[in-house]
Design an enzyme around this catalytic site. Sequence first.
Site, PDB file in Angstrom:
ATOM      1  N   GLY A 244       8.103  -4.645  -9.000  1.00 48.12           N
ATOM      2  CA  GLY A 244       6.730  -4.907  -9.425  1.00 48.12           C
ATOM      3  C   GLY A 244       6.188  -6.291  -9.169  1.00 48.12           C
ATOM      4  CD  GLU A 278      14.667   0.318  -9.768  1.00 52.44           C
ATOM      5  OE1 GLU A 278      13.465   0.657  -9.710  1.00 52.44           O
ATOM      6  OE2 GLU A 278      15.528   0.997 -10.341  1.00 52.44           O
ATOM      7  N   PRO A 279      13.193  -4.815  -6.519  1.00 52.29           N
ATOM      8  CG  PRO A 279      13.884  -6.779  -5.454  1.00 52.29           C
ATOM      9  CD  PRO A 279      14.370  -5.698  -6.402  1.00 52.29           C
ATOM     10  N   GLY A 280      10.509  -4.398  -4.228  1.00 55.09           N
ATOM     11  CA  GLY A 280      10.138  -3.813  -2.947  1.00 55.09           C
ATOM     12  C   GLY A 280       9.180  -4.750  -2.228  1.00 55.09           C
ATOM     13  NE  ARG A 281       3.076  -4.632  -4.048  1.00 56.71           N
ATOM     14  CZ  ARG A 281       2.325  -3.618  -3.610  1.00 56.71           C
ATOM     15  NH1 ARG A 281       1.626  -3.756  -2.514  1.00 56.71           N
ATOM     16  NH2 ARG A 281       2.261  -2.485  -4.292  1.00 56.71           N
ATOM     17  NE  ARG A 317      -0.723  -2.286  -0.254  1.00 50.28           N
ATOM     18  CZ  ARG A 317      -1.538  -3.281  -0.516  1.00 50.28           C
ATOM     19  NH1 ARG A 317      -2.120  -3.947   0.454  1.00 50.28           N
ATOM     20  NH2 ARG A 317      -1.759  -3.658  -1.748  1.00 50.28           N
ATOM     21  CB  CYS A 347     -12.910  12.030  11.863  1.00 47.02           C
ATOM     22  SG  CYS A 347     -12.801  11.913  13.639  1.00 47.02           S
ATOM     23  CD  GLU A 348     -11.031  11.577   6.092  1.00 48.88           C
ATOM     24  OE1 GLU A 348     -11.810  11.416   5.131  1.00 48.88           O
ATOM     25  OE2 GLU A 348     -10.470  12.655   6.348  1.00 48.88           O
TER      26      GLU A 348
HETATM   27  C1  LIG Z   1      10.929   3.012  -9.745  1.00 45.76           C
HETATM   28  C2  LIG Z   1      10.406   1.955  -8.842  1.00 45.76           C
HETATM   29  N1  LIG Z   1      11.171   0.870  -8.617  1.00 45.76           N
HETATM   30  C3  LIG Z   1      10.771  -0.119  -7.795  1.00 45.76           C
HETATM   31  C4  LIG Z   1       9.545  -0.062  -7.156  1.00 45.76           C
HETATM   32  C5  LIG Z   1       9.151  -1.189  -6.245  1.00 45.76           C
HETATM   33  O1  LIG Z   1       8.050  -1.837  -6.733  1.00 45.76           O
HETATM   34  P1  LIG Z   1       7.497  -3.138  -5.995  1.00 45.76           P
HETATM   35  O2  LIG Z   1       7.319  -2.811  -4.578  1.00 45.76           O
HETATM   36  O3  LIG Z   1       6.215  -3.399  -6.683  1.00 45.76           O
HETATM   37  O4  LIG Z   1       8.485  -4.246  -6.222  1.00 45.76           O
HETATM   38  C6  LIG Z   1       8.702   1.039  -7.374  1.00 45.76           C
HETATM   39  C7  LIG Z   1       7.386   1.097  -6.737  1.00 45.76           C
HETATM   40  O5  LIG Z   1       6.426   1.556  -7.209  1.00 45.76           O
HETATM   41  C8  LIG Z   1       9.153   2.073  -8.230  1.00 45.76           C
HETATM   42  O6  LIG Z   1       8.400   3.152  -8.454  1.00 45.76           O
END
Ligand SMILES: Cc1ncc(COP(=O)(O)O)c(C=O)c1O
Length: 422
Positions: A244, A278-281, A317, A347-348
């Site tokens: 998050g 659980e970092p993604g972004r 996005r 086409c949107e």
């Molecule tokens: C369960 C869970 N963990 C981790 C993430 C990664 O979140 P972020 O990319 O904001 O760090 C998400 C994304 O929505 C998620 O649903």
Amino acid sequence: MAPTVEDRFTHRNDTLYCEDVPVRDVVDAVGTPVYVYSLARLRDAFRGFDQAFAGSRHLVCFSVKANSNLAVLRAFVNEGSGFDIVSGGELFRVLKAGADPRKVVFSGVGKTRDEMEYALRSGILMFNVESEQEMEALNQVAGSMGVTAPVSFRINPDVDPQTHPYISTGMKKSKFGIAIDPAAEAYRRAIALSNLEVVGVDCHIGSQLTSTSPFADAAERVRAFVEVLRREGADIRYVDLGGGLGIRYDDEEPPDAGDYAKALMQGVRGLDVTLVLEPGRSMVGNAGILVTRVLYLKRTEAKNFVVVDGAMNDLIRPSLYGAFQGLRPVDRREAGSMTADVVGPICESGDFLAQDRSIQTPVPGDLMAVMSAGAYGFTMASNYNTRPRAAEVLVDGKEFAVVRERETLEGLVAGEKIPAML
Ligand SMILES: Cc1ncc(COP(=O)(O)O)c(C=O)c1O
């Protein structure tokens, strides 16, 4: 505080580079649209994040949904990362990239029995279970295999992350997780089931958060809940606080990894658990750009449009969340500026990459970089309008490699059949 990791996309002599590679060289080799990722930036982001949690026992599990290219996953494997997956497909990817299954956590609200079986066979660290029915299903699947499934429940701490509603996941009305009171009951039931082993508590409140306080509130609630569970005899060894952490797309001032880590560690103080993150972004967002080519300029009475060859199928996005993506000309010149919508060929009316944006006045053929496109870019891409998905390229210093070929038209119809009845 603003993130301190180095920007790996900079202009030198008025042309955009990724690390030491001119973006134009990548385009000459593979065309447009193309995603370009910086390996150095991926590593910087991982190391900065990991080190921020050095004060506590922890495991960083990169959230694969943000960017699931095998090369990106391998880069994180090489850093010692674990992975947060939400499907059998993502499990397949991380194993193919060389991940240690004991560092894999399985999240998601709708795991199928087949996916559960695959994950149990693979020996993952834990399942983040999101409903009582899912718990029962997992117990049955594990029982039929003669194994025990390690579980956490994803609890829903009802904290407002103050982000876009589509990426806000920890509120009462959310489809995700279980509210704290029913979760206590779910834990009691899980402890009584013979094929489950309760090992942790999980939560994830949303994405692109730009302040630490919702994280701190959620962590406090998790801590209080863990104390309750422990009093009831649950052996809670892991606390998974999800992902998050936001990034800067425009003028946001997200906390840096250090402040974020401090807030979380303070929230769960004294618990003696392994923290799972659980970092993604924040790992990949600013490690990637989408490069697109200007096709046409279309000036109308009401608006100017710059039509480019990248579209909402490549990067959804802006269309989906009204999200802001920065734009930079790949080649800067004294061209004056104009205000325009940057739109794709789809086409949107919702097919835009930017609206009412002041940009260097382009001419057809110019290259434009859509910044901060490394997260939820390619992974959310589609073939809408039968558009082949873009190529992906990874840059390392002066070198670059194609890490996903551009799709071909034949490839797009490969699984389709015209039956004999026609
Ligand atoms: C369960 C869970 N963990 C981790 C993430 C990664 O979140 P972020 O990319 O904001 O760090 C998400 C994304 O929505 C998620 O649903």
